[in-house]
Motif scaffolding. Structure first.
Motif, short mmCIF file in Angstrom:
data_model
loop_
_atom_site.label_atom_id
_atom_site.label_comp_id
_atom_site.label_asym_id
_atom_site.label_seq_id
_atom_site.Cartn_x
_atom_site.Cartn_y
_atom_site.Cartn_z
N LEU A 262 -3.71 6.23 3.66
CA LEU A 262 -3.77 7.53 2.98
C LEU A 262 -4.97 8.36 3.38
CD1 LEU A 262 -2.57 6.63 -0.64
CD2 LEU A 262 -1.33 7.91 1.13
N GLY B 49 5.11 0.09 2.55
CA GLY B 49 4.43 0.80 1.47
C GLY B 49 2.96 0.45 1.42
N GLU B 50 2.66 -0.84 1.65
CA GLU B 50 1.26 -1.25 1.70
C GLU B 50 0.54 -0.55 2.85
OE1 GLU B 50 1.03 -5.47 1.95
OE2 GLU B 50 2.35 -5.82 0.22
N ARG C 63 -0.22 3.06 1.90
CA ARG C 63 -1.35 3.21 0.99
C ARG C 63 -2.68 2.95 1.70
NH1 ARG C 63 2.85 1.36 -2.16
NH2 ARG C 63 2.47 -0.85 -1.80
N TYR D 244 10.86 12.83 -0.22
CA TYR D 244 9.72 13.40 -0.95
C TYR D 244 9.34 14.82 -0.49
CZ TYR D 244 9.39 8.50 -2.20
OH TYR D 244 9.68 7.23 -2.64
N HIS E 194 3.64 10.11 -3.70
CA HIS E 194 4.51 9.03 -4.17
C HIS E 194 4.20 7.70 -3.49
CE1 HIS E 194 6.81 12.59 -5.42
NE2 HIS E 194 7.31 11.82 -6.37
N ALA E 195 3.06 7.59 -2.82
CA ALA E 195 2.74 6.37 -2.08
C ALA E 195 2.77 5.14 -2.96
CB ALA E 195 1.37 6.51 -1.40
N GLY E 196 2.38 5.29 -4.20
CA GLY E 196 2.32 4.12 -5.09
C GLY E 196 3.67 3.55 -5.43
N SER E 197 4.75 4.32 -5.25
CA SER E 197 6.09 3.83 -5.62
C SER E 197 6.87 3.28 -4.44
CB SER E 197 6.88 4.97 -6.27
OG SER E 197 7.07 6.04 -5.35
N LYS F 271 7.78 0.59 -1.84
CA LYS F 271 7.67 -0.87 -1.90
C LYS F 271 7.58 -1.47 -0.49
CE LYS F 271 10.27 -1.13 -6.25
NZ LYS F 271 11.45 -1.70 -6.93
#
Length: 904
Positions: A231, A224-225, A228, A206, A215-218, A220
């Motif tokens: 953040l 990834g949790e 998020r 990124y 791009h945190a939402g993409s 997995k």
């Protein structure tokens, strides 16, 4: 190298802390701490001699808060207070630096990093090449075409390409890299479980931190949790990790010209520090501000080895050893058996490439006159026994045990390169010197076989000519010192590993040496009787095997056994050898025996008894030392990957306890007259660690209430009251409890319990339904292991898992099983080592009539005077149960008897 970098900026606070933890706690005759102070001064001396800078700034952190504390009140909040013996060295160190004529800076409200960053930026703008001397990874963000880093403790230099190679990102992305990972030492928030590999991967994908955030939402998975959830903290982490480059300073880079040293002030300080080496540097000093030329020992490591044959030469080396902050030490002997070895010579190293060998007992025809061994050892004894004289060695336990035969108690063991390598990465390589030199120094050592020969014609070292022996022995000490300089900064960079090394592995060296030299008494006549009985039983099993097969065959021949199994008897092929032949391994025999086939069962029994006879009942009486009348094993700290101790000659860990024959061997381990053997064993320690690590509520409750954990497990998964659980049901639950720790599948459980695979799978499913915390822990551990490529024990020991991402599913699954098991096995190993240290402290302080004589798995065995059993039991139990604080109680079972078996 002179003037390649006109400006050098020194991260003095960083080096002060590193020197404090790396070097022994030296004091002068007044009791004033001097270890960290002399370490930093020596670093400065070597740095100046090597690079001869035109400008130099020695930068300290100023006392008090900084702007980062205003940004984030918890910044560095977890750091413990500065040790008082370190704090008292700061003012003298700064006074000496000023007397040396070196510009010193300590700017309020900012950190040393910010001052260095500002000066480096100003220098770059003026076209001045800058070298920053630091071990701080944060400084990598400053590297560019004008700024280079050097770690003088490892001689590692980082330019832009070096930063990318080391961290996986360029200097301009270091802040993003650090922000994502956070910093537990400085309490900088980051993304939980985001290690270096993940940070690099995200930045590559990124672009930078802002791209990762966008791009945190993409992203997995659990990580990834975590991203998020973190953040909101990442902008703060970026501000905390970004080095300021605009600090308002009253001077610039070209104002940092060194002044003439104040020789008399320095002399006063060096006398107070009591450093002969530093005083020697003042002899002939001109005071004109000229920087000395680089010393050959720093500029290029070249072998300069002495063979000491005169008293004058010995005294010269002793003076060098007395003035060294740390020296390498090694013995050369006639035998690998520490209870029989005679000293042939000793070797030392004080700087890389500067080493000596003192031969004292080479006796080949034409050997030159050598110094008397007793006289040399008498002269060296005060130095070797002085705890303030720091020593480093390779497997110093052996040298300690050999010296003890000459009434010398080796003290001041600061480092052991075998253990440094082992703690850094237990699986990276073998931990012998030759292997370590090749892997970490790219250096081919002279091997023992090169000077002594091989096989039946191999010479003992006292027969090796000095022309070869001198270089070989001095090189051992030299390479040991070089290895330490390569290992220690890497260990120090991971505080948990450095702490474990200092608090557990190094103290254990002396303890194991004492256990080994104490030894254990055995009943040779009882073993001889058992050997005769085993011989008779082996003949009976051979005849039964011949009868079952229908003819005689060689029971030691896999080829003949395979022909009988798979051609004559038509038994199923369970597995094959690498060459494609049907296997007759022990595992295959066990599976065939479990299926009800008679011959595999007979051969298994024969193999087990034959091994007991050859390894123990025949061999143990031959191993009794004629001087002590006892058997002396060798314990190994750097063999088992998880941190467990192993032993050899004899191997005490593999004596079976579940068979009558194994228990009879333990009966031959006996106490001295008037004494008893006391065995103290941790109860179900790995299951207790599982409960602690997983936090499963039902497991915690079962252990907290003192329940029989296997009965409680059976009750949970079968929906019964504990009193309704049968012995078979408890046995099944026990297999599940321990099987899951070792990664056993439903297939393996079915085979062990003799049930259908579907029924075993149902057991496993019900287990995880009742203990969901265990399943969550296992899955969490798999994810973390795949991410970090290592797992850790409760005390920070790491086990690296090189195959956790392997494309081969079976190898990857094996690594995942190891990932789950290793934290429990390793934590259990750490706990019993901590217990040994606590018990040893009691033994050496109170000197009760108690001797620690064996360590086997989770058990310690003592020889105790008969009237001291109750007292010893209470003290030993207290020490062992306090060796760790878990969320469930540690329980120690203690028994005593005239022999080892009776003590259980």
């Amino acid at each position: 190298m002179a003037n390649q970098y006109p400006l050098i900026l020194v991260d003095a606070s960083g080096y002060l802390f590193r020197a404090y933890h790396a070097l022994p706690k030296l004091t002068n005759s007044r009791g004033e701490a001097t270890g960290a102070l002399t370490g930093v001064l020596n670093m400065l001396r070597r740095l100046i001699e090597t690079y001869r800078p035109q400008y130099i700034g020695v930068v300290f952190d100023a006392a008090g808060r900084t702007f980062r504390n205003d940004l984030y009140a918890e910044y560095k909040a977890h750091r413990p207070p500065m040790p008082e013996d370190l704090r008292e060295q700061i003012e003298p160190l700064q006074a000496v630096i000023r007397a040396m004529g070196l510009p010193l800076l300590a700017i309020p409200d900012v950190e040393a990093d910010d001052v260095i960053g500002t000066l480096a930026t100003q220098a770059a703008a003026a076209g001045i090449q800058t070298l920053i001397s630091t071990g701080d990874k944060d400084m990598a963000q400053l590297v560019d075409a004008h700024v280079t880093l050097v770690n003088t403790m490892t001689d590692t230099v980082l330019d832009p390409d070096g930063v990318r190679e080391k961290f996986g990102v360029p200097p301009e992305r270091i802040v993003d890299y650090l922000s994502l990972m956070g910093d537990s030492v400085d309490n900088v928030p980051g993304v939980p479980k985001c290690g270096p590999k993940t940070a690099v991967k995200w930045i590559e994908e990124y672009g930078d931190l802002d791209g990762v955030i966008a791009h945190a939402g993409s992203i997995k998975g659990k990580v990834g949790e975590n991203l998020r959830a973190a953040l909101d903290q990442l902008p703060l982490a970026r501000r905390l990790t970004t080095i300021k480059r605009d600090v308002g300073l009253d001077l610039g880079p070209t104002d940092l010209r060194p002044a003439s040293p104040d020789i008399e002030t320095l002399r006063g300080w060096y006398e107070r520090i009591e450093s002969r080496r530093m005083l020697a540097t003042l002899d002939g000093a001109s005071g004109d501000g000229e920087t000395p030329a680089p010393s050959e020992a720093v500029a290029a490591v070249q072998a300069d080895y002495d063979c000491v044959l005169t008293q004058e030469a010995l005294e010269t080396w002793i003076r060098r050893l007395e003035s060294a902050e740390l020296f390498a030490f090694d013995t050369e002997t006639t035998d690998l058996d520490y209870m029989r070895a005679e000293i042939v010579g000793v070797s030392f190293a004080v700087e890389p490439g500067q080493a000596a060998y003192v031969p004292v007992a080479h006796v080949y025809p034409g050997a030159p006159d050598q110094l008397d061994r007793d006289a040399v050892l008498t002269r060296l004894k005060p130095l070797l026994e002085d705890p303030a004289r720091a020593k480093v060695g390779q497997n110093l336990k052996y040298d300690m045990s050999v010296l003890a035969r000459y009434a010398i108690e080796l003290r001041g063991i600061a480092h052991d390169t075998m253990l440094e390598s082992y703690v850094l990465d237990s699986t990276a390589t073998r931990h012998d010197m030759d292997s370590l030199a090749k892997k970490y120094l790219d250096y081919d050592t002279v091997h023992f076989e090169d000077v002594a020969g091989k096989g039946a014609k191999q010479l003992t070292f006292d027969q090796v000519p000095l022309e070869q022996a001198g270089h070989y022995a001095a090189e051992d000490a030299d390479i040991t010192l070089r290895l330490h300089r390569a290992f220690w900064p890497r260990l120090e960079a991971v505080p948990s590993l450095a702490g474990l090394y200092r608090a557990i592995e190094i103290p254990l060296v002396g303890i194991l040496s004492r256990i080994e030299r104490t030894g254990v008494r055995i009943d040779s006549s009882l073993l001889a009787q058992q050997s005769r009985e085993l011989s008779k039983r082996l003949v009976e099993l051979e005849n039964l095997a011949y009868e079952t097969a229908g003819h005689r065959f060689n029971m030691g021949s896999p080829k003949q056994i395979g022909a009988i199994f798979f051609e004559e008897l038509g038994l199923p092929v369970i597995a094959k050898t690498p060459k494609g032949a049907p296997s007759t391994s022990e595992e295959v025999l066990e599976q065939l025996a479990a299926q009800g086939h008679a011959l595999p069962n007979v051969i298994l029994q024969h193999r087990g008894l034959a091994k007991l006879k050859s390894t123990y009942t025949d061999k143990l009486p031959q191993m009794v030392n004629p001087e002590t009348g006892r058997v002396h094993t060798s314990y190994h700290q750097a063999v088992a990957a998880t941190g467990r101790l192993s032993s050899s000659d004899p191997n005490l860990q593999n004596i079976p306890i579940r068979t009558e024959e194994g228990r009879r061997i333990r009966r031959a381990f006996i106490a001295e007259p008037g004494h008893r053997l006391l065995a103290a064993d941790y109860s179900q320690i790995e299951l207790r660690i599982m409960a602690h690590l997983s936090g499963d509520e039902r497991l915690l409750a079962a252990f907290a209430s003192g329940q029989d954990i296997h009965r409680a497990t059976a009750a949970e998964i079968l929906g019964l009251a504990p009193e309704e659980v049968t012995s078979d049901q408890r046995r099944s639950a026990k297999a599940i409890n321990f099987g899951l720790i070792y990664g056993m599948s439903a297939f393996g459980l079915a085979r062990q319990l003799g049930i259908e695979r579907g029924a075993a799978q149902e057991y496993v499913d019900r287990y995880f339904q009742r203990y969901p915390g265990v399943k969550e822990f296992m899955e969490r551990t798999r994810i973390q292991a795949r991410e970090d490529r290592y797992v850790e024990t409760l005390f920070g020991r790491r086990l690296y898992l090189t195959e956790i991402g392997h494309s081969n599913q079976s190898r990857r699954a094996a690594a995942e099983r190891t990932a789950i098991n290793a934290p429990m096995q390793g934590t259990a190993a750490d706990i019993i080592k901590r217990a040994m240290i606590a018990v040893d402290q009691w033994l050496r302080t109170d000197k009760p009539p108690v001797r620690l004589i064996m360590q086997v798995h989770d058990e310690l065995v003592f020889e105790v005077a008969g009237d001291a059993i109750d007292m010893a039991s209470a003290r030993i139990r207290a020490a062992m149960e306090a060796a760790a604080e878990l969320s469930v109680p540690l329980v120690v079972d203690i028994g005593d008897g005239e022999n080892w078996d009776a003590a259980h």
